[in-house]
Design a protein around this motif. Structure first.
Motif, PDB file in Angstrom:
ATOM      1  N   GLU A  63      -8.072  -8.435 -17.581  1.00  0.00           N
ATOM      2  CA  GLU A  63      -7.588  -7.908 -16.312  1.00  0.00           C
ATOM      3  C   GLU A  63      -6.929  -6.553 -16.577  1.00  0.00           C
ATOM      4  O   GLU A  63      -6.147  -6.417 -17.513  1.00  0.00           O
ATOM      5  N   PHE A  64      -7.276  -5.565 -15.746  1.00  0.00           N
ATOM      6  CA  PHE A  64      -6.708  -4.230 -15.863  1.00  0.00           C
ATOM      7  C   PHE A  64      -6.192  -3.796 -14.499  1.00  0.00           C
ATOM      8  O   PHE A  64      -6.964  -3.674 -13.552  1.00  0.00           O
ATOM      9  N   ILE A  65      -4.902  -3.565 -14.409  1.00  0.00           N
ATOM     10  CA  ILE A  65      -4.293  -3.070 -13.184  1.00  0.00           C
ATOM     11  C   ILE A  65      -3.540  -1.799 -13.572  1.00  0.00           C
ATOM     12  O   ILE A  65      -2.537  -1.850 -14.275  1.00  0.00           O
ATOM     13  N   LEU A  66      -4.056  -0.664 -13.143  1.00  0.00           N
ATOM     14  CA  LEU A  66      -3.483   0.642 -13.471  1.00  0.00           C
ATOM     15  C   LEU A  66      -3.017   1.274 -12.165  1.00  0.00           C
ATOM     16  O   LEU A  66      -3.831   1.505 -11.268  1.00  0.00           O
ATOM     17  N   ILE A  67      -1.727   1.545 -12.054  1.00  0.00           N
ATOM     18  CA  ILE A  67      -1.182   2.039 -10.791  1.00  0.00           C
ATOM     19  C   ILE A  67      -0.262   3.224 -11.038  1.00  0.00           C
ATOM     20  O   ILE A  67       0.556   3.205 -11.955  1.00  0.00           O
ATOM     21  N   GLU A  68      -0.412   4.231 -10.197  1.00  0.00           N
ATOM     22  CA  GLU A  68       0.583   5.294 -10.114  1.00  0.00           C
ATOM     23  C   GLU A  68       1.327   5.079  -8.797  1.00  0.00           C
ATOM     24  O   GLU A  68       0.726   5.129  -7.715  1.00  0.00           O
ATOM     25  N   ALA A  69       2.602   4.816  -8.891  1.00  0.00           N
ATOM     26  CA  ALA A  69       3.426   4.596  -7.713  1.00  0.00           C
ATOM     27  C   ALA A  69       3.860   5.937  -7.120  1.00  0.00           C
ATOM     28  O   ALA A  69       3.841   6.965  -7.804  1.00  0.00           O
ATOM     29  N   VAL A  70       4.277   5.896  -5.877  1.00  0.00           N
ATOM     30  CA  VAL A  70       4.652   7.134  -5.186  1.00  0.00           C
ATOM     31  C   VAL A  70       5.985   7.695  -5.662  1.00  0.00           C
ATOM     32  O   VAL A  70       6.213   8.896  -5.577  1.00  0.00           O
ATOM     33  N   ASP A  71       6.871   6.839  -6.174  1.00  0.00           N
ATOM     34  CA  ASP A  71       8.155   7.299  -6.695  1.00  0.00           C
ATOM     35  C   ASP A  71       8.729   6.213  -7.606  1.00  0.00           C
ATOM     36  O   ASP A  71       8.112   5.159  -7.792  1.00  0.00           O
TER      37      ASP A  71
ATOM     38  N   ASN B 208       5.516   3.736 -17.471  1.00  0.00           N
ATOM     39  CA  ASN B 208       5.707   5.073 -18.017  1.00  0.00           C
ATOM     40  C   ASN B 208       5.930   5.986 -16.818  1.00  0.00           C
ATOM     41  O   ASN B 208       4.972   6.405 -16.173  1.00  0.00           O
ATOM     42  N   GLY B 209       7.195   6.218 -16.489  1.00  0.00           N
ATOM     43  CA  GLY B 209       7.493   7.003 -15.287  1.00  0.00           C
ATOM     44  C   GLY B 209       7.030   6.227 -14.066  1.00  0.00           C
ATOM     45  O   GLY B 209       7.391   5.069 -13.879  1.00  0.00           O
ATOM     46  N   ASN B 210       6.193   6.850 -13.243  1.00  0.00           N
ATOM     47  CA  ASN B 210       5.673   6.189 -12.046  1.00  0.00           C
ATOM     48  C   ASN B 210       4.372   5.445 -12.296  1.00  0.00           C
ATOM     49  O   ASN B 210       3.798   4.882 -11.361  1.00  0.00           O
ATOM     50  N   TYR B 211       3.889   5.448 -13.525  1.00  0.00           N
ATOM     51  CA  TYR B 211       2.672   4.717 -13.881  1.00  0.00           C
ATOM     52  C   TYR B 211       3.055   3.332 -14.383  1.00  0.00           C
ATOM     53  O   TYR B 211       3.899   3.196 -15.268  1.00  0.00           O
ATOM     54  N   VAL B 212       2.403   2.316 -13.807  1.00  0.00           N
ATOM     55  CA  VAL B 212       2.679   0.935 -14.179  1.00  0.00           C
ATOM     56  C   VAL B 212       1.345   0.255 -14.461  1.00  0.00           C
ATOM     57  O   VAL B 212       0.384   0.439 -13.705  1.00  0.00           O
ATOM     58  N   THR B 213       1.297  -0.505 -15.547  1.00  0.00           N
ATOM     59  CA  THR B 213       0.048  -1.160 -15.917  1.00  0.00           C
ATOM     60  C   THR B 213       0.264  -2.621 -16.272  1.00  0.00           C
ATOM     61  O   THR B 213       1.305  -3.003 -16.791  1.00  0.00           O
ATOM     62  N   LEU B 214      -0.756  -3.384 -15.978  1.00  0.00           N
ATOM     63  CA  LEU B 214      -0.899  -4.728 -16.510  1.00  0.00           C
ATOM     64  C   LEU B 214      -2.253  -4.733 -17.194  1.00  0.00           C
ATOM     65  O   LEU B 214      -3.285  -4.577 -16.538  1.00  0.00           O
TER      66      LEU B 214
ATOM     67  N   PRO C 293       0.808  -1.228   0.000  1.00  0.00           N
ATOM     68  CA  PRO C 293       0.000   0.000   0.000  1.00  0.00           C
ATOM     69  C   PRO C 293       0.838   1.273   0.000  1.00  0.00           C
ATOM     70  O   PRO C 293       0.478   2.257  -0.650  1.00  0.00           O
ATOM     71  N   GLU C 294       1.965   1.262   0.689  1.00  0.00           N
ATOM     72  CA  GLU C 294       2.792   2.476   0.768  1.00  0.00           C
ATOM     73  C   GLU C 294       3.483   2.793  -0.555  1.00  0.00           C
ATOM     74  O   GLU C 294       4.029   3.888  -0.718  1.00  0.00           O
ATOM     75  N   ASP C 295       3.459   1.869  -1.508  1.00  0.00           N
ATOM     76  CA  ASP C 295       4.044   2.116  -2.835  1.00  0.00           C
ATOM     77  C   ASP C 295       3.062   2.771  -3.801  1.00  0.00           C
ATOM     78  O   ASP C 295       3.449   3.176  -4.895  1.00  0.00           O
ATOM     79  N   VAL C 296       1.791   2.877  -3.403  1.00  0.00           N
ATOM     80  CA  VAL C 296       0.734   3.279  -4.326  1.00  0.00           C
ATOM     81  C   VAL C 296       0.226   4.680  -4.022  1.00  0.00           C
ATOM     82  O   VAL C 296      -0.215   4.969  -2.913  1.00  0.00           O
ATOM     83  N   LYS C 297       0.277   5.528  -5.044  1.00  0.00           N
ATOM     84  CA  LYS C 297      -0.310   6.870  -4.946  1.00  0.00           C
ATOM     85  C   LYS C 297      -1.795   6.793  -5.298  1.00  0.00           C
ATOM     86  O   LYS C 297      -2.636   7.388  -4.625  1.00  0.00           O
TER      87      LYS C 297
ATOM     88  N   ASP D 166      11.326   4.201  -7.247  1.00  0.00           N
ATOM     89  CA  ASP D 166      11.646   2.933  -6.585  1.00  0.00           C
ATOM     90  C   ASP D 166      10.391   2.097  -6.379  1.00  0.00           C
ATOM     91  O   ASP D 166      10.385   0.881  -6.609  1.00  0.00           O
ATOM     92  N   ALA D 167       9.321   2.751  -5.947  1.00  0.00           N
ATOM     93  CA  ALA D 167       8.048   2.053  -5.768  1.00  0.00           C
ATOM     94  C   ALA D 167       7.524   1.550  -7.108  1.00  0.00           C
ATOM     95  O   ALA D 167       6.983   0.438  -7.191  1.00  0.00           O
ATOM     96  N   ALA D 168       7.691   2.348  -8.160  1.00  0.00           N
ATOM     97  CA  ALA D 168       7.246   1.926  -9.495  1.00  0.00           C
ATOM     98  C   ALA D 168       7.960   0.648  -9.923  1.00  0.00           C
ATOM     99  O   ALA D 168       7.349  -0.243 -10.520  1.00  0.00           O
ATOM    100  N   GLN D 169       9.231   0.534  -9.614  1.00  0.00           N
ATOM    101  CA  GLN D 169       9.975  -0.689  -9.945  1.00  0.00           C
ATOM    102  C   GLN D 169       9.432  -1.892  -9.169  1.00  0.00           C
ATOM    103  O   GLN D 169       9.279  -2.980  -9.724  1.00  0.00           O
ATOM    104  N   ARG D 170       9.107  -1.702  -7.889  1.00  0.00           N
ATOM    105  CA  ARG D 170       8.538  -2.790  -7.092  1.00  0.00           C
ATOM    106  C   ARG D 170       7.167  -3.192  -7.624  1.00  0.00           C
ATOM    107  O   ARG D 170       6.844  -4.380  -7.712  1.00  0.00           O
ATOM    108  N   VAL D 171       6.359  -2.208  -8.020  1.00  0.00           N
ATOM    109  CA  VAL D 171       5.045  -2.495  -8.596  1.00  0.00           C
ATOM    110  C   VAL D 171       5.221  -3.243  -9.915  1.00  0.00           C
ATOM    111  O   VAL D 171       4.531  -4.238 -10.173  1.00  0.00           O
ATOM    112  N   TYR D 172       6.136  -2.786 -10.741  1.00  0.00           N
ATOM    113  CA  TYR D 172       6.411  -3.458 -12.016  1.00  0.00           C
ATOM    114  C   TYR D 172       6.787  -4.924 -11.772  1.00  0.00           C
ATOM    115  O   TYR D 172       6.260  -5.827 -12.426  1.00  0.00           O
TER     116      TYR D 172
END
Length: 160
Positions: A87-95, A136-142, A67-71, A97-103
């Protein structure tokens, strides 16, 4: 003297672009929940066929995303995974580093879905193989769908 002015002008332009962030999504306020709703509408995806992931706790439970990785996020998956792989998972990470973990977490999900489909459905496997996790930057999608290319293009249009 003209050479110095040209160099000064170029430096000013470089500084301007550095401070304005000439990246793809730097000046956009993209609300992922609205993007997901527009995808559902544009591609006639029925709410009855999909299960929304509404809480950060569920995002962590289903996708192992902290949760702390997600904006912000918007997510849904098909209710009938034996016949559909949407399946659609659209996430904006907080930074970044978090975007890499989400990816990384979404890659685990993608690979899991691919392995599952490989064991029972060549048709669904073909769909998964045509999809991907993107950043794309801090945005990560599946995005997993038989309409992957069109949906991805629609999603990316929000960042133009």
């Amino acid at each position: 003297m003209n050479g110095k002015r040209i160099i000064s002008a170029l430096i000013c332009l470089l500084v301007f672009f550095a401070f304005t962030g000439c990246g793809v999504n730097s000046n956009k306020d993209v609300v992922l929940f609205e993007v997901l709703n527009s995808i559902n509408f544009k591609f006639s995806i029925s709410e009855e066929d999909m299960m929304r992931i509404d809480t950060l706790d569920d995002l962590e439970l289903y996708y192992n995303i902290l949760p702390e990785d997600v904006k912000q996020f918007a997510a849904e998956t098909t209710k009938n995974s034996s016949t559909d792989i949407t399946e659609f998972i659209l996430i904006e990470a907080v930074d970044s580093d978090a975007a890499q973990r989400v990816y990384d977490a979404l890659m685990v999900r993608y690979n899991s879905q691919r392995d599952l489909c490989a064991s029972y459905s060549a048709e669904l496997l073909a769909i998964v193989n045509g999809c991907s996790v993107a950043q794309n930057g801090n945005y990560v999608t599946l995005i997993m769908s038989s309409d992957f290319d069109a949906i991805t293009e629609w999603y990316n249009s929000y960042f133009e």
